[in-house]
Design an enzyme around this catalytic site. Structure first.
Site, short mmCIF file in Angstrom:
data_model
loop_
_atom_site.label_atom_id
_atom_site.label_comp_id
_atom_site.label_asym_id
_atom_site.label_seq_id
_atom_site.Cartn_x
_atom_site.Cartn_y
_atom_site.Cartn_z
N LYS A 13 0.83 -1.21 0.00
CA LYS A 13 0.00 0.00 0.00
C LYS A 13 0.86 1.26 0.00
O LYS A 13 0.58 2.19 -0.73
CB LYS A 13 -0.90 0.05 1.25
CG LYS A 13 -1.93 -1.04 1.34
CD LYS A 13 -2.92 -0.75 2.46
CE LYS A 13 -2.29 -0.68 3.85
NZ LYS A 13 -1.71 -1.94 4.33
N ARG A 88 -9.11 0.93 9.62
CA ARG A 88 -8.68 -0.45 9.80
C ARG A 88 -9.71 -1.25 10.57
O ARG A 88 -9.51 -2.44 10.81
CB ARG A 88 -7.37 -0.47 10.58
CG ARG A 88 -6.14 -0.74 9.71
CD ARG A 88 -4.97 -0.62 10.64
NE ARG A 88 -3.77 -1.28 10.28
CZ ARG A 88 -2.71 -0.68 9.78
NH1 ARG A 88 -2.72 0.59 9.45
NH2 ARG A 88 -1.60 -1.36 9.60
N ARG A 123 11.87 -6.19 4.20
CA ARG A 123 11.52 -4.77 4.25
C ARG A 123 12.48 -3.99 5.15
O ARG A 123 12.84 -4.44 6.22
CB ARG A 123 10.10 -4.67 4.80
CG ARG A 123 9.43 -3.38 4.47
CD ARG A 123 7.98 -3.61 4.29
NE ARG A 123 7.28 -3.30 5.52
CZ ARG A 123 5.99 -2.93 5.55
NH1 ARG A 123 5.30 -2.87 4.43
NH2 ARG A 123 5.42 -2.66 6.67
N ARG A 156 11.97 -2.50 10.80
CA ARG A 156 11.02 -1.94 11.77
C ARG A 156 10.71 -3.01 12.81
O ARG A 156 10.57 -4.18 12.46
CB ARG A 156 9.73 -1.61 11.03
CG ARG A 156 9.45 -0.17 10.92
CD ARG A 156 8.38 0.09 9.90
NE ARG A 156 7.12 -0.56 10.22
CZ ARG A 156 6.02 -0.40 9.49
NH1 ARG A 156 6.04 0.34 8.41
NH2 ARG A 156 4.92 -1.00 9.82
N ARG A 167 0.13 -9.36 13.02
CA ARG A 167 -0.49 -8.28 12.25
C ARG A 167 -1.40 -8.85 11.16
O ARG A 167 -2.45 -8.29 10.85
CB ARG A 167 0.59 -7.39 11.61
CG ARG A 167 1.32 -6.56 12.66
CD ARG A 167 2.54 -5.90 12.10
NE ARG A 167 2.21 -4.80 11.22
CZ ARG A 167 3.08 -4.26 10.37
NH1 ARG A 167 4.30 -4.74 10.28
NH2 ARG A 167 2.72 -3.25 9.62
P1 AMP Z 1 1.24 0.55 9.36
O1 AMP Z 1 2.53 1.21 9.06
O2 AMP Z 1 0.08 1.17 8.60
O3 AMP Z 1 1.29 -0.93 9.19
O4 AMP Z 1 0.93 0.84 10.91
C1 AMP Z 1 1.82 0.43 11.91
C2 AMP Z 1 1.07 0.22 13.21
O5 AMP Z 1 0.43 1.44 13.63
C3 AMP Z 1 -0.05 -0.81 13.15
O6 AMP Z 1 0.41 -2.12 13.32
C4 AMP Z 1 -0.93 -0.35 14.30
O7 AMP Z 1 -0.41 -0.74 15.56
C5 AMP Z 1 -0.84 1.15 14.20
N1 AMP Z 1 -1.89 1.70 13.32
C6 AMP Z 1 -1.72 2.36 12.13
N2 AMP Z 1 -2.89 2.71 11.60
C7 AMP Z 1 -3.85 2.28 12.46
C8 AMP Z 1 -5.27 2.33 12.47
N3 AMP Z 1 -5.96 2.89 11.47
N4 AMP Z 1 -5.92 1.77 13.52
C9 AMP Z 1 -5.24 1.21 14.55
N5 AMP Z 1 -3.92 1.10 14.60
C10 AMP Z 1 -3.20 1.64 13.57
#
Ligand code: AMP
Length: 211
Positions: A13, A88, A123, A156, A167
């Site tokens: 994404k 999400r 990654r 990360r 996840r």
């Molecule tokens: P991402 O980089 O989008 O995978 O986000 C990293 C982490 O941030 C996720 O694993 C969640 O812990 C948190 N996070 C990001 N966006 C959201 C969301 N919309 N709702 C809840 N947690 C989020």
């Protein structure tokens, strides 16, 4: 254009968001990036989010909804935006609807779990500016160094294998139902993620051009 990008973590994404953002000259809003920046700065919100993100769990809805409300009220969002990583959960999608924000489409990039696990292990992100790379699919010009700012590339914490599996299960349980949610609003677009990023981009841009 107001676009939501759906898809499992690691489905690509972020990379596609960057390209759509450049093509359509609209900002990408990534709740993940906003949360990581807050973690780094040690803000109150960052401290609240820390335990969740490190385990690969979702940060509570009210926190991310607050983040999005604030971000979408900034002037650069007036001409449209791409949401990467939000909503999400169903309550997050409902909150967006309740803010009176009608998105044009929710585009889901679909990739098998086994492929995601493989991809996530390669990654890397820049610890300074957050740009993302991959040891196989998106190599930096210099090993371990960010093309954009010269920062070090690191794994990360939430890309560690065990966290990735968590996840993915969180994605299937809490985020995947959003496909149904947007399908019912006739807004769901599906793109099969390809091995080559460029091939996925071609499919993504074609799908968007037909909105
Ligand atoms: P991402 O980089 O989008 O995978 O986000 C990293 C982490 O941030 C996720 O694993 C969640 O812990 C948190 N996070 C990001 N966006 C959201 C969301 N919309 N709702 C809840 N947690 C989020």
């Amino acid at each position: 254009m107001k676009l939501i990008l759906l898809g499992a973590p690691g489905a690509g994404k972020g990379t596609q968001a960057e390209i759509i953002s450049e093509t359509y000259k609209i900002p990408t809003i990534s709740t993940g990036n906003i949360i990581r920046a807050a973690l780094k700065e040690g803000t109150e919100m960052g401290l609240k989010a820390k335990a969740y993100t490190e385990k690969g769990e979702l940060v509570p809805d009210e926190i991310v909804i607050g983040i999005i409300k604030e971000r979408l009220s900034e002037p650069d969002c007036n001409g449209g935006f791409i949401l990467d990583g939000f909503p999400r959960t169903i309550p997050q999608a409902e909150a967006l609807d309740n803010m009176g924000i009608a998105v044009d489409a929710a585009l889901s990039i679909e990739v098998e779990d086994s492929e995601i696990v493989k991809r996530m292990s390669g990654r890397r992100v820049c610890e300074k500016c957050g740009a993302s790379y991959h040891t196989e699919y998106k190599k930096p010009q210099k090993d371990g160094i960010c093309n954009a700012c010269g920062g070090n590339l690191v794994i990360r914490k939430d890309d560690e294998p065990e966290t990735v599996l968590n996840r993915l299960s969180v994605y299937h349980e809490q985020t995947e139902p959003l496909k149904d949610y947007y399908n019912k609003q006739n807004k769901l677009l599906i793109v099969e993620g390809q091995d080559d990023v460029k091939d996925t981009t071609a499919l993504v841009l074609k799908a968007i051009s037909e909105i």
